[in-house]
Design a protein around this motif. Structure first.
Motif, PDB file in Angstrom:
ATOM      1  N   ARG A  33     -14.832   1.314  10.122  1.00 51.34           N
ATOM      2  CA  ARG A  33     -13.753   1.214  10.989  1.00 51.34           C
ATOM      3  C   ARG A  33     -13.911   0.044  11.494  1.00 51.34           C
ATOM      4  NH1 ARG A  33     -10.425   6.137  12.136  1.00 51.34           N
ATOM      5  NH2 ARG A  33      -9.921   4.940  14.303  1.00 51.34           N
ATOM      6  N   ARG A  34     -15.232  -0.656  11.762  1.00 51.25           N
ATOM      7  CA  ARG A  34     -14.812  -1.261  12.814  1.00 51.25           C
ATOM      8  C   ARG A  34     -14.593  -2.955  12.417  1.00 51.25           C
ATOM      9  NH1 ARG A  34     -20.218  -5.699  12.362  1.00 51.25           N
ATOM     10  NH2 ARG A  34     -19.050  -7.120  13.779  1.00 51.25           N
ATOM     11  N   PHE A  35     -13.612  -3.187  11.866  1.00 48.18           N
ATOM     12  CA  PHE A  35     -12.587  -4.250  11.450  1.00 48.18           C
ATOM     13  C   PHE A  35     -11.449  -2.989  10.807  1.00 48.18           C
ATOM     14  CE2 PHE A  35     -16.883  -5.330   9.195  1.00 48.18           C
ATOM     15  CZ  PHE A  35     -17.030  -6.618  10.313  1.00 48.18           C
ATOM     16  N   VAL A  36     -11.045  -1.865  10.889  1.00 50.60           N
ATOM     17  CA  VAL A  36      -9.970  -1.347  10.603  1.00 50.60           C
ATOM     18  C   VAL A  36      -9.464  -0.116  11.729  1.00 50.60           C
ATOM     19  CG1 VAL A  36      -9.061   0.000   9.024  1.00 50.60           C
ATOM     20  CG2 VAL A  36     -10.583  -1.885   7.737  1.00 50.60           C
ATOM     21  N   LEU A 159       4.318 -18.970   8.117  1.00 55.96           N
ATOM     22  CA  LEU A 159       3.241 -18.615   6.684  1.00 55.96           C
ATOM     23  C   LEU A 159       1.514 -19.018   6.893  1.00 55.96           C
ATOM     24  CD1 LEU A 159       3.253 -18.779   3.259  1.00 55.96           C
ATOM     25  CD2 LEU A 159       3.356 -21.336   3.575  1.00 55.96           C
ATOM     26  N   VAL A 160       0.881 -19.116   6.633  1.00 58.12           N
ATOM     27  CA  VAL A 160      -0.559 -19.131   6.191  1.00 58.12           C
ATOM     28  C   VAL A 160      -0.950 -20.114   5.334  1.00 58.12           C
ATOM     29  CG1 VAL A 160      -2.756 -17.907   6.150  1.00 58.12           C
ATOM     30  CG2 VAL A 160      -1.239 -16.611   7.418  1.00 58.12           C
ATOM     31  N   LEU A 161      -1.609 -21.397   6.374  1.00 60.46           N
ATOM     32  CA  LEU A 161      -2.683 -22.201   5.246  1.00 60.46           C
ATOM     33  C   LEU A 161      -3.330 -21.905   5.614  1.00 60.46           C
ATOM     34  CD1 LEU A 161       0.691 -24.425   5.952  1.00 60.46           C
ATOM     35  CD2 LEU A 161       0.033 -23.568   3.861  1.00 60.46           C
ATOM     36  N   CYS A 186      -5.996 -20.871   8.747  1.00 58.18           N
ATOM     37  CA  CYS A 186      -7.634 -20.724   8.557  1.00 58.18           C
ATOM     38  C   CYS A 186      -8.404 -21.005   7.755  1.00 58.18           C
ATOM     39  CB  CYS A 186      -6.830 -18.660   8.345  1.00 58.18           C
ATOM     40  SG  CYS A 186      -6.701 -18.545   6.491  1.00 58.18           S
ATOM     41  N   LYS A 187      -9.521 -20.825   7.380  1.00 54.64           N
ATOM     42  CA  LYS A 187     -10.400 -21.264   6.869  1.00 54.64           C
ATOM     43  C   LYS A 187      -9.945 -21.059   5.194  1.00 54.64           C
ATOM     44  CE  LYS A 187     -14.041 -21.968   9.457  1.00 54.64           C
ATOM     45  NZ  LYS A 187     -15.689 -22.764  10.022  1.00 54.64           N
ATOM     46  N   GLY A 188     -10.022 -19.812   4.631  1.00 52.84           N
ATOM     47  CA  GLY A 188      -9.340 -19.158   3.730  1.00 52.84           C
ATOM     48  C   GLY A 188     -10.763 -18.461   3.528  1.00 52.84           C
ATOM     49  N   LEU A 229      -4.767 -20.942  15.426  1.00 54.81           N
ATOM     50  CA  LEU A 229      -5.792 -21.576  14.308  1.00 54.81           C
ATOM     51  C   LEU A 229      -6.173 -19.792  14.159  1.00 54.81           C
ATOM     52  CD1 LEU A 229      -8.499 -23.228  13.928  1.00 54.81           C
ATOM     53  CD2 LEU A 229      -8.987 -22.656  16.681  1.00 54.81           C
ATOM     54  N   ALA A 230      -6.614 -19.587  13.334  1.00 56.75           N
ATOM     55  CA  ALA A 230      -7.390 -17.925  12.774  1.00 56.75           C
ATOM     56  C   ALA A 230      -9.082 -18.321  12.943  1.00 56.75           C
ATOM     57  CB  ALA A 230      -6.116 -18.361  12.140  1.00 56.75           C
ATOM     58  N   SER A 231      -9.627 -18.100  13.390  1.00 56.96           N
ATOM     59  CA  SER A 231     -10.880 -18.903  13.785  1.00 56.96           C
ATOM     60  C   SER A 231     -11.655 -17.656  14.565  1.00 56.96           C
ATOM     61  CB  SER A 231     -11.330 -19.900  13.666  1.00 56.96           C
ATOM     62  OG  SER A 231     -12.489 -20.084  12.776  1.00 56.96           O
ATOM     63  N   ILE A 262     -13.590  -8.692  15.713  1.00 59.30           N
ATOM     64  CA  ILE A 262     -14.865  -9.833  15.284  1.00 59.30           C
ATOM     65  C   ILE A 262     -14.834 -10.185  16.637  1.00 59.30           C
ATOM     66  CG2 ILE A 262     -15.542 -11.682  14.206  1.00 59.30           C
ATOM     67  CD1 ILE A 262     -15.046 -10.851  11.231  1.00 59.30           C
ATOM     68  N   ARG A 263     -16.056 -10.605  16.838  1.00 60.92           N
ATOM     69  CA  ARG A 263     -16.261 -11.954  18.512  1.00 60.92           C
ATOM     70  C   ARG A 263     -15.480 -11.421  19.247  1.00 60.92           C
ATOM     71  NH1 ARG A 263     -18.820 -16.890  18.442  1.00 60.92           N
ATOM     72  NH2 ARG A 263     -19.143 -15.853  21.075  1.00 60.92           N
ATOM     73  N   ARG A 264     -15.291 -10.190  19.922  1.00 60.37           N
ATOM     74  CA  ARG A 264     -14.463  -9.484  21.110  1.00 60.37           C
ATOM     75  C   ARG A 264     -14.259  -9.328  22.358  1.00 60.37           C
ATOM     76  NH1 ARG A 264     -15.203  -2.951  19.489  1.00 60.37           N
ATOM     77  NH2 ARG A 264     -15.284  -3.450  17.213  1.00 60.37           N
TER      78      ARG A 264
HETATM   79  C1  LIG Z   1      -5.891 -13.780  12.738  1.00 57.16           C
HETATM   80  C2  LIG Z   1      -6.764 -13.670  11.081  1.00 57.16           C
HETATM   81  C3  LIG Z   1      -5.763 -14.040   9.757  1.00 57.16           C
HETATM   82  C4  LIG Z   1      -5.823 -14.715   8.385  1.00 57.16           C
HETATM   83  N1  LIG Z   1      -5.905 -14.658   7.764  1.00 57.16           N
HETATM   84  C5  LIG Z   1      -6.071 -14.719   6.597  1.00 57.16           C
HETATM   85  C6  LIG Z   1      -4.908 -14.798   5.181  1.00 57.16           C
HETATM   86  O1  LIG Z   1      -3.938 -14.820   5.164  1.00 57.16           O
HETATM   87  N2  LIG Z   1      -5.750 -16.050   3.994  1.00 57.16           N
HETATM   88  C7  LIG Z   1      -6.839 -16.468   4.353  1.00 57.16           C
HETATM   89  O2  LIG Z   1      -7.523 -16.402   2.966  1.00 57.16           O
HETATM   90  N3  LIG Z   1      -7.860 -15.736   5.378  1.00 57.16           N
HETATM   91  C8  LIG Z   1      -7.248 -14.943   6.234  1.00 57.16           C
HETATM   92  N4  LIG Z   1      -9.002 -15.187   7.153  1.00 57.16           N
HETATM   93  C9  LIG Z   1      -9.612 -15.485   7.109  1.00 57.16           C
HETATM   94  C10 LIG Z   1      -9.975 -16.711   7.287  1.00 57.16           C
HETATM   95  O3  LIG Z   1      -9.650 -17.749   5.976  1.00 57.16           O
HETATM   96  C11 LIG Z   1     -12.113 -16.658   7.705  1.00 57.16           C
HETATM   97  O4  LIG Z   1     -12.254 -16.018   5.721  1.00 57.16           O
HETATM   98  C12 LIG Z   1     -12.220 -15.603   8.238  1.00 57.16           C
HETATM   99  O5  LIG Z   1     -11.504 -15.484   9.454  1.00 57.16           O
HETATM  100  C13 LIG Z   1     -13.788 -15.729   8.687  1.00 57.16           C
HETATM  101  O6  LIG Z   1     -14.151 -17.563   8.844  1.00 57.16           O
HETATM  102  P1  LIG Z   1     -14.167 -18.064  10.298  1.00 57.16           P
HETATM  103  O7  LIG Z   1     -13.036 -19.495  10.605  1.00 57.16           O
HETATM  104  O8  LIG Z   1     -13.650 -16.991  11.274  1.00 57.16           O
HETATM  105  O9  LIG Z   1     -15.137 -18.533  10.393  1.00 57.16           O
HETATM  106  P2  LIG Z   1     -16.420 -18.694  10.314  1.00 57.16           P
HETATM  107  O10 LIG Z   1     -17.786 -20.244   9.629  1.00 57.16           O
HETATM  108  O11 LIG Z   1     -16.337 -17.385   9.117  1.00 57.16           O
HETATM  109  O12 LIG Z   1     -17.415 -17.958  11.282  1.00 57.16           O
HETATM  110  C14 LIG Z   1     -17.659 -18.547  12.126  1.00 57.16           C
HETATM  111  C15 LIG Z   1     -18.428 -17.226  13.295  1.00 57.16           C
HETATM  112  O13 LIG Z   1     -17.405 -16.286  13.340  1.00 57.16           O
HETATM  113  C16 LIG Z   1     -18.206 -15.080  13.486  1.00 57.16           C
HETATM  114  N5  LIG Z   1     -17.531 -14.330  12.358  1.00 57.16           N
HETATM  115  C17 LIG Z   1     -16.537 -14.927  11.401  1.00 57.16           C
HETATM  116  N6  LIG Z   1     -16.549 -13.831  10.293  1.00 57.16           N
HETATM  117  C18 LIG Z   1     -16.884 -12.461  10.553  1.00 57.16           C
HETATM  118  C19 LIG Z   1     -17.004 -11.324  10.157  1.00 57.16           C
HETATM  119  N7  LIG Z   1     -16.415 -11.143   8.709  1.00 57.16           N
HETATM  120  N8  LIG Z   1     -17.969 -10.815  11.135  1.00 57.16           N
HETATM  121  C20 LIG Z   1     -18.401 -11.023  12.062  1.00 57.16           C
HETATM  122  N9  LIG Z   1     -18.621 -12.196  11.996  1.00 57.16           N
HETATM  123  C21 LIG Z   1     -17.746 -12.853  11.903  1.00 57.16           C
HETATM  124  C22 LIG Z   1     -19.402 -15.755  13.325  1.00 57.16           C
HETATM  125  O14 LIG Z   1     -19.834 -15.547  14.422  1.00 57.16           O
HETATM  126  C23 LIG Z   1     -19.288 -16.523  13.076  1.00 57.16           C
HETATM  127  O15 LIG Z   1     -20.283 -17.351  12.661  1.00 57.16           O
HETATM  128  C24 LIG Z   1      -8.234 -14.226   8.665  1.00 57.16           C
HETATM  129  C25 LIG Z   1      -8.429 -15.204   9.461  1.00 57.16           C
HETATM  130  C26 LIG Z   1      -8.303 -14.701  10.853  1.00 57.16           C
HETATM  131  C27 LIG Z   1      -8.670 -14.926  12.411  1.00 57.16           C
END
Ligand SMILES: Cc1cc2nc3c(=O)[nH]c(=O)nc-3n(C[C@H](O)[C@H](O)[C@H](O)COP(=O)(O)OP(=O)(O)OC[C@H]3O[C@@H](n4cnc5c(N)ncnc54)[C@H](O)[C@@H]3O)c2cc1C
Length: 312
Positions: A33-36, A159-161, A186-188, A229-231, A262-264
Motif C-alpha cells: 500500500r505504500r506504492f499502490v 509514449l514512454v521511452l 524514464c531510466k527503465g 521527466l519521470a525520475s 516515492i519522494r513525496r
Molecule cells: C511516472 C513514472 C513512470 C514510469 N514508467 C515507466 C515505464 O513505462 N517503463 C519503465 O521501464 N519504467 C518506468 N518507470 C520507472 C523508471 O524507469 C525507474 O525504474 C524508476 O523511476 C527509478 O529510477 P529513478 O529515475 O527514480 O532513479 P534512481 O537512480 O533509481 O533513484 C534516484 C533516487 O530516487 C529514489 N527512488 C527511486 N526509486 C525508488 C523506490 N522504488 N523507492 C524509494 N525511493 C526510490 C531514491 O531516493 C533514489 O536514490 C517510471 C517511473 C516514473 C517516475
C-alpha cells in the motif's frame, strides 16, 4: 543499476509461484500500500483527489500485465474506460497510463491495437490523454508500432521511452521528426542484457540527460515536443530545472513525473515551486510485479518489506 539485488527482485517479479504466496499475506498487501493507492477504482479516485488538492496532476495505472486471453484484455480495457468516466465525472486532473501486455499484446498485435483504440477513442471523447508505458525490450518495437498507428489518428496519445536502452536516442530522433513528441522519459525498470542496455547507473544517467536535452532543445524545430521527466533522481531534476532556466524554456513546456509514494517531499516541493508535477497512481489487485520492481530499485524498500513480513 546492475546490482545483484536488482536482478534478484526483477527475477522474483516474474515468478507466479512466489506471487501467489506473497499476495496471500495480508501483511504484504499492507506493505504494498505504500506504492499502490488501493484495490478499487474508488481508492484511486480518492488518491487523485488528494494529489490534485496538493497542486499536482495524476496518471492512473490499473495494475496488470502479461495477460494471454482476449477476455482478460477486454476486461482491462473496460476498466480503463470506466476510470476515464470516473475521472471526468469527478472533474479531476488525471490521465491514464496503460501497458500493452495487459491489453492483449500476447494474443495478437491487431487485437491489442483495436482494444487500445477503444480506450483512446473514449479518452478523446472526454478530452483526456492516454500514455503507453514501455515494458521490457522484447516488446519495444511492437509497442512503438502500435503507438504510431494510434498516433496517426489520435493526438491524445503519448509514449514512454527508456534511457537505459542504446536504441532510444534513435527512437527519439525519428519520432520527433515524424511529429510525435509527447514523451515520458524514464531510466527503465526491467532487467535488460548488456547487448541492448547500459548496465551502469552513470551511463544511464548521462544518456537520460542527453535525451532530455534533445527534447528540450527541439522546440524550435519540432514545436509539438512535450517531455515529461519521470525520475526521483534529484540531481537530474535539478539539472533539468537549471537547463530550462538558462535556456529560457518556460515550466509549461515540460513536466516532472514521479511514482505514488516515492519522494513525496520532492513532489510537493516541485509543485510549490510552480513546476508541473504528475504523480503515477497504480491501483488494483495485481500489484505484485509492480511492487517487486519498486523493491528492486531501492534496497531500503526491501528492509521495510522484510519488517512488515517478519516483524522487527
Ligand atoms: C511516472 C513514472 C513512470 C514510469 N514508467 C515507466 C515505464 O513505462 N517503463 C519503465 O521501464 N519504467 C518506468 N518507470 C520507472 C523508471 O524507469 C525507474 O525504474 C524508476 O523511476 C527509478 O529510477 P529513478 O529515475 O527514480 O532513479 P534512481 O537512480 O533509481 O533513484 C534516484 C533516487 O530516487 C529514489 N527512488 C527511486 N526509486 C525508488 C523506490 N522504488 N523507492 C524509494 N525511493 C526510490 C531514491 O531516493 C533514489 O536514490 C517510471 C517511473 C516514473 C517516475
Amino acid at each position: 543499476m546492475a546490482s545483484p539485488l536488482r536482478h534478484f527482485f526483477i527475477a522474483l517479479s516474474k515468478s507466479p509461484q512466489l506471487q501467489s504466496v506473497i499476495v496471500g499475506f495480508p501483511v504484504s498487501r499492507q506493505a504494498a500500500r505504500r506504492f499502490v493507492a488501493g484495490e478499487r477504482l474508488e481508492d484511486a479516485i480518492d488518491a487523485i483527489r488528494a494529489i490534485n488538492a496538493a497542486g499536482m496532476a495524476a496518471t492512473l495505472d490499473f495494475l496488470g500485465e502479461h495477460v494471454d486471453s482476449e477476455t482478460e484484455a477486454r476486461v482491462n480495457a473496460d476498466e480503463y474506460i470506466r476510470a476515464l468516466h470516473a475521472i471526468h465525472q469527478a472533474g479531476l486532473d488525471a490521465n491514464i497510463s496503460i501497458k500493452l501486455t495487459a491489453m492483449g499484446l500476447a494474443v495478437d498485435d491487431e487485437f491489442c491495437y483495436q482494444n487500445v483504440r477503444r480506450i483512446v477513442e473514449a479518452a478523446a471523447d472526454l478530452g483526456n490523454f492516454v500514455r503507453i508505458d514501455m515494458e521490457d525490450s522484447p516488446v519495444t518495437d511492437r509497442t512503438i508500432a502500435i503507438y504510431e498507428r494510434l498516433r496517426d489518428d489520435f493526438a491524445n496519445t503519448g509514449l514512454v521511452l527508456q534511457a537505459y536502452l542504446y536504441r532510444t536516442e534513435g527512437d527519439v530522433r525519428r519520432l520527433m521528426e515524424a511529429g510525435r513528441g509527447h514523451f515520458r522519459l524514464c531510466k527503465g525498470a526491467y532487467d535488460e542484457p548488456p547487448e541492448v542496455a547500459w548496465q551502469e547507473k552513470a551511463d544511464v544517467d548521462s544518456n537520460l540527460v542527453k535525451l532530455m536535452t534533445l527534447m528540450l532543445d527541439s522546440r524550435g524545430a519540432y514545436p509539438g515536443v512535450y517531455p515529461a521527466l519521470a525520475s526521483h533522481d534529484h540531481m537530474i531534476i535539478n539539472w533539468t530545472k537549471a537547463y530550462a532556466y538558462t535556456h529560457n524554456i518556460s515550466p509549461d513546456r515540460f513536466e516532472f513525473q514521479m511514482l505514488y509514494g516515492i519522494r513525496r517531499d520532492l513532489q510537493q516541493q516541485l509543485a510549490d515551486q510552480g513546476y508541473r508535477m504528475r504523480v503515477y497512481i497504480p491501483y488494483g489487485t495485481r500489484w505484485y510485479p509492480y511492487y517487486m520492481r519498486r523493491l528492486a530499485e531501492r534496497p531500503a524498500n526491501v528492509v521495510f518489506f522484510a519488517r512488515a513480513m517478519f516483524g522487527n
